[in-house]
Design a protein around this motif. Structure first.
Motif, PDB file in Angstrom:
ATOM      1  N   ARG A   1       0.840  -1.185   0.000  1.00  0.00           N
ATOM      2  CA  ARG A   1       0.000   0.000   0.000  1.00  0.00           C
ATOM      3  C   ARG A   1       0.881   1.242   0.000  1.00  0.00           C
ATOM      4  O   ARG A   1       2.036   1.207   0.415  1.00  0.00           O
ATOM      5  CB  ARG A   1      -0.923   0.016   1.228  1.00  0.00           C
ATOM      6  CG  ARG A   1      -2.029  -1.028   1.171  1.00  0.00           C
ATOM      7  CD  ARG A   1      -2.792  -1.096   2.486  1.00  0.00           C
ATOM      8  NE  ARG A   1      -3.300   0.208   2.898  1.00  0.00           N
ATOM      9  CZ  ARG A   1      -4.412   0.773   2.430  1.00  0.00           C
ATOM     10  NH1 ARG A   1      -5.129   0.148   1.508  1.00  0.00           N
ATOM     11  NH2 ARG A   1      -4.820   1.941   2.874  1.00  0.00           N
ATOM     12  N   GLY A   2       0.306   2.360  -0.464  1.00  0.00           N
ATOM     13  CA  GLY A   2       1.060   3.598  -0.530  1.00  0.00           C
ATOM     14  C   GLY A   2       1.015   4.379   0.767  1.00  0.00           C
ATOM     15  O   GLY A   2       0.175   4.131   1.636  1.00  0.00           O
ATOM     16  N   GLU A   3       1.913   5.329   0.906  1.00  0.00           N
ATOM     17  CA  GLU A   3       1.952   6.179   2.095  1.00  0.00           C
ATOM     18  C   GLU A   3       0.664   6.977   2.264  1.00  0.00           C
ATOM     19  O   GLU A   3       0.273   7.297   3.376  1.00  0.00           O
ATOM     20  CB  GLU A   3       3.140   7.150   2.012  1.00  0.00           C
ATOM     21  CG  GLU A   3       4.490   6.515   2.250  1.00  0.00           C
ATOM     22  CD  GLU A   3       5.594   7.555   2.367  1.00  0.00           C
ATOM     23  OE1 GLU A   3       5.297   8.760   2.320  1.00  0.00           O
ATOM     24  OE2 GLU A   3       6.755   7.148   2.505  1.00  0.00           O
ATOM     25  N   ARG A   4       0.019   7.314   1.149  1.00  0.00           N
ATOM     26  CA  ARG A   4      -1.211   8.107   1.197  1.00  0.00           C
ATOM     27  C   ARG A   4      -2.422   7.274   0.798  1.00  0.00           C
ATOM     28  O   ARG A   4      -3.402   7.791   0.257  1.00  0.00           O
ATOM     29  CB  ARG A   4      -1.053   9.321   0.268  1.00  0.00           C
ATOM     30  CG  ARG A   4       0.124  10.196   0.658  1.00  0.00           C
ATOM     31  CD  ARG A   4       0.655  11.023  -0.493  1.00  0.00           C
ATOM     32  NE  ARG A   4       0.000  12.314  -0.598  1.00  0.00           N
ATOM     33  CZ  ARG A   4       0.335  13.259  -1.485  1.00  0.00           C
ATOM     34  NH1 ARG A   4       1.321  13.039  -2.346  1.00  0.00           N
ATOM     35  NH2 ARG A   4      -0.303  14.405  -1.525  1.00  0.00           N
ATOM     36  N   GLY A   5      -2.367   5.980   1.103  1.00  0.00           N
ATOM     37  CA  GLY A   5      -3.441   5.080   0.725  1.00  0.00           C
ATOM     38  C   GLY A   5      -3.243   4.567  -0.685  1.00  0.00           C
ATOM     39  O   GLY A   5      -2.325   4.960  -1.409  1.00  0.00           O
ATOM     40  N   GLY A   6      -4.110   3.664  -1.094  1.00  0.00           N
ATOM     41  CA  GLY A   6      -4.012   3.110  -2.441  1.00  0.00           C
ATOM     42  C   GLY A   6      -3.315   1.765  -2.468  1.00  0.00           C
ATOM     43  O   GLY A   6      -2.582   1.403  -1.553  1.00  0.00           O
ATOM     44  N   ILE A   7      -3.566   1.036  -3.547  1.00  0.00           N
ATOM     45  CA  ILE A   7      -2.954  -0.286  -3.717  1.00  0.00           C
ATOM     46  C   ILE A   7      -1.905  -0.235  -4.823  1.00  0.00           C
ATOM     47  O   ILE A   7      -1.928   0.636  -5.692  1.00  0.00           O
ATOM     48  CB  ILE A   7      -4.008  -1.357  -4.063  1.00  0.00           C
ATOM     49  CG1 ILE A   7      -4.692  -1.036  -5.410  1.00  0.00           C
ATOM     50  CG2 ILE A   7      -5.041  -1.500  -2.975  1.00  0.00           C
ATOM     51  CD1 ILE A   7      -5.502  -2.188  -5.963  1.00  0.00           C
TER      52      ILE A   7
END
Length: 239
Positions: free
Chosen positions: A139-145
């Protein structure tokens, strides 16, 4: 209010000029790009003025701000987007007003959204938030896959009652190979959109670009840009 209306009208005109110029430079028609004004941290009065000025799509990122603001503006002809990281305990509230959730990034959230959409008798558009700074399966630091998770999540959304798979969203990453390379990041998102549309041809929406990098997003092919401060200015948070 007159001064604020003048300020917003001027800012909106400048943003429209930027989008039009970016479209012209990219050989695209202005109608190919939809402006979503990010009204987070700004009061309902501003949303009302924006509606009077012709804005039809607005975005929020915190349910505790968005829910009462939507209630104050429920009479306006607006489409509401939720763009923040969404916890499952906020899903019932968000489904009550959001037409599109742009930050779908995990199976559990899809399940919760589907349950509440069916309960409310609504169809909720979903964008998969793609994290271009995430490693495989992460996952990313700011959300997301990570990009490798798009296919499975897309199939889940498409098969879930009450939900509609609309496309992809990203935020320009601050770390990783695309940090500081917004154009390359948005071009990567467009490639991922092309792949997605092979199996889900109706998922044509590509949400990318904000106040500082909307030109790069338009050049890459984004269908929607999310602009906040360039329209509304910089103000203190609500609450």
């Amino acid at each position: 209010m007159t001064d604020r209306r003048t300020e917003l009208a001027g800012n909106l005109a400048k943003v429209e000029e930027r989008i039009a110029a970016a479209c012209a430079a990219a050989g695209r028609a202005r109608e190919e790009v939809t402006l979503i004004v990010v009204t987070k941290t700004y009061p309902a009065d501003d949303v009302r003025v924006l509606s009077e000025l012709g804005v039809r799509q607005v975005a929020e990122n915190r349910d505790q701000d968005a829910a009462p603001k939507h209630a104050e503006c429920a009479d306006l002809p607006l489409e509401w987007h939720f763009v923040g990281q969404l916890q499952t305990n906020k899903v019932r509230s968000v489904v009550g007003y959001a037409d599109v959730v742009q930050s779908v990034d995990r199976d559990r959230l899809v399940t919760a959204l589907s349950k509440e959409a069916v309960r409310a008798g609504r169809e909720i558009g979903c964008l998969i938030q793609v994290a271009l700074d995430a490693g495989a399966g992460g996952r990313g630091e700011r959300g997301g896959i990570a990009p490798d998770g798009i296919g499975e999540l897309a199939d889940l959304i498409a098969g879930s009652p009450g939900l509609r798979l609309d496309g992809l969203m990203t935020v320009a990453p601050l770390t990783g190979e695309y940090a500081g390379r917004e154009r390359a990041a948005f071009e990567r998102l467009m490639d991922l959109s092309t792949d997605l549309r092979r199996t889900h041809p109706a998922a044509t929406m590509v949400s990318a670009g904000m106040s500082a990098d909307l030109e790069e997003a338009v050049a890459a092919g984004a269908t929607h840009v999310r602009v906040g401060s360039a329209v509304l200015g910089v103000r203190a948070r609500l609450g």
